[in-house]
Scaffold this active site. Structure first.
Site, mmCIF file in Angstrom:
data_model
loop_
_atom_site.group_PDB
_atom_site.id
_atom_site.type_symbol
_atom_site.label_atom_id
_atom_site.label_comp_id
_atom_site.label_asym_id
_atom_site.label_seq_id
_atom_site.Cartn_x
_atom_site.Cartn_y
_atom_site.Cartn_z
ATOM 1 N N GLY A 1 39.531 32.105 47.771
ATOM 2 C CA GLY A 1 40.811 31.801 48.417
ATOM 3 C C GLY A 1 40.940 30.456 49.109
ATOM 4 O O GLY A 1 41.896 30.251 49.853
ATOM 5 N N LYS B 1 41.779 23.003 36.073
ATOM 6 C CA LYS B 1 40.377 22.613 35.889
ATOM 7 C C LYS B 1 40.005 22.652 34.404
ATOM 8 O O LYS B 1 40.382 23.576 33.694
ATOM 9 C CB LYS B 1 39.473 23.577 36.649
ATOM 10 C CG LYS B 1 38.000 23.300 36.392
ATOM 11 C CD LYS B 1 37.123 23.766 37.489
ATOM 12 C CE LYS B 1 36.879 25.256 37.477
ATOM 13 N NZ LYS B 1 36.194 25.661 38.692
ATOM 14 N N ASP C 1 43.574 36.819 40.872
ATOM 15 C CA ASP C 1 42.177 36.737 40.441
ATOM 16 C C ASP C 1 41.697 38.110 39.985
ATOM 17 O O ASP C 1 42.199 39.134 40.463
ATOM 18 C CB ASP C 1 41.267 36.233 41.568
ATOM 19 C CG ASP C 1 39.966 35.628 41.032
ATOM 20 O OD1 ASP C 1 39.828 34.391 41.087
ATOM 21 O OD2 ASP C 1 39.092 36.373 40.532
ATOM 22 N N ASP D 1 42.116 26.941 39.036
ATOM 23 C CA ASP D 1 40.699 26.592 39.197
ATOM 24 C C ASP D 1 39.887 27.624 38.414
ATOM 25 O O ASP D 1 38.726 27.895 38.725
ATOM 26 C CB ASP D 1 40.366 26.643 40.691
ATOM 27 C CG ASP D 1 39.060 25.915 41.030
ATOM 28 O OD1 ASP D 1 38.688 24.993 40.292
ATOM 29 O OD2 ASP D 1 38.433 26.278 42.039
HETATM 30 C C1 LIG Z 1 35.834 28.692 40.799
HETATM 31 S S1 LIG Z 1 36.544 30.247 41.166
HETATM 32 C C2 LIG Z 1 38.005 29.798 42.036
HETATM 33 C C3 LIG Z 1 37.785 29.273 43.450
HETATM 34 C C4 LIG Z 1 39.096 29.117 44.207
HETATM 35 N N1 LIG Z 1 39.876 28.001 43.686
HETATM 36 C C5 LIG Z 1 38.895 28.859 45.683
HETATM 37 O O1 LIG Z 1 39.219 27.750 46.110
HETATM 38 O O2 LIG Z 1 38.472 29.759 46.410
HETATM 39 C C6 LIG Z 1 37.161 30.746 39.590
HETATM 40 C C7 LIG Z 1 37.800 32.127 39.559
HETATM 41 O O3 LIG Z 1 38.414 32.348 38.280
HETATM 42 C C8 LIG Z 1 38.515 33.774 38.159
HETATM 43 N N2 LIG Z 1 38.878 34.196 36.799
HETATM 44 C C9 LIG Z 1 38.194 33.958 35.639
HETATM 45 N N3 LIG Z 1 38.835 34.527 34.598
HETATM 46 C C10 LIG Z 1 39.953 35.129 35.096
HETATM 47 C C11 LIG Z 1 41.020 35.868 34.509
HETATM 48 N N4 LIG Z 1 41.061 36.131 33.197
HETATM 49 N N5 LIG Z 1 42.019 36.317 35.317
HETATM 50 C C12 LIG Z 1 41.969 36.072 36.660
HETATM 51 N N6 LIG Z 1 40.986 35.367 37.272
HETATM 52 C C13 LIG Z 1 39.991 34.915 36.501
HETATM 53 C C14 LIG Z 1 37.128 34.237 38.589
HETATM 54 O O4 LIG Z 1 37.144 35.605 38.950
HETATM 55 C C15 LIG Z 1 36.823 33.294 39.762
HETATM 56 O O5 LIG Z 1 37.072 33.904 41.013
#
Ligand SMILES: C[S@@+](CC[C@H](N)C(=O)[O-])C[C@H]1O[C@@H](n2cnc3c(N)ncnc32)[C@H](O)[C@@H]1O
Length: 198
Positions: free
Chosen positions: A51, A154, A71, A114
Site C-alpha cells: 500500500g 512498471k 491486489d 506496480d
Molecule cells: C511490487 S508489489 C506492489 C507494491 C505497491 N506498489 C506498494 O507500493 O506497496 C506487486 C503486487 O502485484 C500484485 N499482483 C500480481 N499479480 C496480480 C493480479 N493478477 N491481480 C492483482 N494483483 C496482482 C502482487 O500481489 C503484489 O502485491
C-alpha cells in the site's frame, strides 16, 4: 555507496516516514518529474499491496480525491478516508464493475501499476508474465481511464518491450520511459509514463 547501503537508504527512509514499502520513492520520483498527481483526482492503483503507492496517492489527491487499490493480497487498512482497497485479480472484469458502482465513479484520471508476477528468476519467463499483466493494464486503461488521463506502469526486462510500447502508443499521445533512483541496481525494472490518452 554499495548496493546494500543504497537499498538500506530507501528502506530506512520508508520506515522513518511511515510508508509500507520503499516503492513509494519510485512513485514519488515519477510524480516529481511528470507532475501527475493533483488534488481531487480519481486514481486506480493496480497491484497495490502492501500500500505505499496508495499512501502517497492519498496524500496528493487530498480529501476531494478518490484512490482505489486492487491486489490479490489483502491490504491492511490504510486508515485514509480518501482511499479504498479491494482484494481481487486485475483480470476480473466484474471487480471493476463493482468498484465503479460502489464508489459512484465513471472513469479515472490516472492509473498506476506496480504489478509484479511471482518471479522465477528466469528473465524470459518473468518478463512474459509481466507482459501479460501489462497488456491487461492497457485493457483496463481503454475502458476505465478518461480521455486525457495518464498511466504509470512498471515493466520488467526479458521480453520485447517494444511490443508493449507499441500498444501503448495506440492509446496515448506521449510515452516516456523512466527508471527512478529507488529501483534497486540489481533490478532491470523501469516504468513507462503514458500521458494524454486519446
Ligand atoms: C511490487 S508489489 C506492489 C507494491 C505497491 N506498489 C506498494 O507500493 O506497496 C506487486 C503486487 O502485484 C500484485 N499482483 C500480481 N499479480 C496480480 C493480479 N493478477 N491481480 C492483482 N494483483 C496482482 C502482487 O500481489 C503484489 O502485491
Amino acid at each position: 555507496m554499495t548496493k546494500y547501503q543504497s537499498q538500506d537508504k530507501f528502506f530506512k527512509k520508508a520506515k522513518e516516514e511511515g510508508y509500507r514499502a520503499r516503492s513509494v520513492f519510485k512513485l514519488q520520483a515519477i510524480d516529481e518529474r511528470y507532475h501527475l498527481l493533483r488534488p481531487g483526482m480519481k486514481v486506480l492503483d493496480l497491484g497495490a499491496a502492501p500500500g505505499s503507492f496508495l499512501q502517497y496517492i492519498g496524500e496528493k489527491i487530498g480529501e476531494r480525491g478518490v484512490g482505489i487499490g486492487i491486489d490479490l493480497q489483502k491490504i491492511e487498512d490504510l486508515k485514509l478516508v480518501n482511499v479504498k482497497t479491494y482484494q481481487g485479480d486485475i483480470f476480473d472484469e466484474e471487480l471493476y464493475k463493482k468498484i465503479v458502482r460502489e464508489n459512484g465513479l465513471d472513469k479515472f484520471d490516472l492509473i498506476t501499476s506496480d504489478l509484479a508476477p511471482k518471479t522465477t528468476g528466469i528473465p524470459f519467463v518473468d518478463g512474459g508474465a509481466s507482459l501479460d499483466l501489462n497488456l491487461q493494464v492497457l485493457e483496463v486503461v481503454a475502458k476505465y481511464l478518461r480521455r486525457g488521463g495518464g498511466l504509470v506502469m512498471k515493466i520488467l526486462p526479458g521480453f520485447n518491450e517494444g511490443d508493449l510500447i507499441g500498444e501503448a502508443r495506440k492509446i496515448f499521445r506521449v510515452i516516456r520511459k523512466y527508471r527512478p533512483q529507488a529501483v534497486r541496481k540489481s533490478s532491470g525494472e523501469s516504468y513507462i509514463v503514458c500521458l494524454k490518452k486519446s
